[in-house]
Design an enzyme around this catalytic site. Structure first.
Site: not given
Ligand SMILES: [Zn+2]
Length: 214
Positions: A13, A88, A127, A160, A171
């Site tokens: 984003k 939101r 990643r 991570r 999330r």
């Protein structure tokens, strides 16, 4: 061009916001950033917001709307803006509608950058970060090498926490819960533009521009 920007974690984003911002010469306004800014500048609303946050509470909608109003009234928003991080909730969406009506703005569009959740998990899971320099690489970029291409550190790659599957899924779930009602609200008004965010950055951007120019 007046845009509200929505995107699940991991769909790029921020990158799309930057591209649209420079393409249309309009500011990318993240509500987190402007909140920090007014607190730093100690404006009236900034002081109020700080007091509330110091008590460990969330900044209420009316103060947030006030901060957004001040920001949208600045000169650089004359040709448009990209608002990121608000609304939101449906209640916030209604409040924002009122504000935009007051400002004579009716041509708002909501850009919804979506992606298949399994694909997001796969992408982030692929990643590795370098613990020496912080650079992030895809497994494809480092292949089987144990040397960081950015800083030459050895055996410094790690996954991570933010890129671990259970963290990503959590999330994504929070994001979905937070945004579902808002998306529905704007869909009813026919203002939602949805774009799949998992393509190549340039392709996603091209697709977005194509729809925005219609
Ligand atoms: Zn490194």
């Amino acid at each position: 061009m007046r845009l509200l920007l929505f995107g699940a974690p991991g769909v790029g984003k921020g990158t799309q916001a930057k591209l649209l911002s420079s393409k249309f010469n309009i500011p990318h306004i993240s509500t987190g950033d402007i909140l920090r800014q007014v607190v730093k500048e100690q404006t009236d609303l900034g002081k109020k917001a700080q007091e509330i946050m110091n008590r460990g509470e969330l900044v209420p909608d009316d103060i947030m709307i006030g901060i957004i109003k001040e920001r949208l009234n600045k000169n650089d928003c004359k040709n448009g803006f990209i608002l990121d991080g608000f609304p939101r909730t449906e209640k916030q969406a209604i409040e924002l509608d009122k504000l935009l009506y007051e400002m004579n703005i009716s041509d708002i569009k909501l850009i919804n950058i979506f992606a298949d959740e399994d694909e997001i998990v796969k992408r982030l899971n692929n990643r590795r970060a370098c613990k020496e320099c912080g650079h992030i690489f895809t497994l494809n970029e480092i292949k089987n090498s144990d040397t960081c291409p950015a800083c030459n550190a050895k055996n410094s790659f790690y996954l991570r926490d933010d890129d671990k599957e259970e963290v990503i899924r959590k999330r994504l779930e929070v994001f979905r819960q937070n945004t579902e009602s808002v998306l529905k609200y704007y869909k009813k008004q026919g203002k939602v533009i949805s774009v799949n965010g998992l393509g190549v950055i340039e392709e996603v951007n091209k697709e977005l521009l194509k729809i925005l120019r219609k």
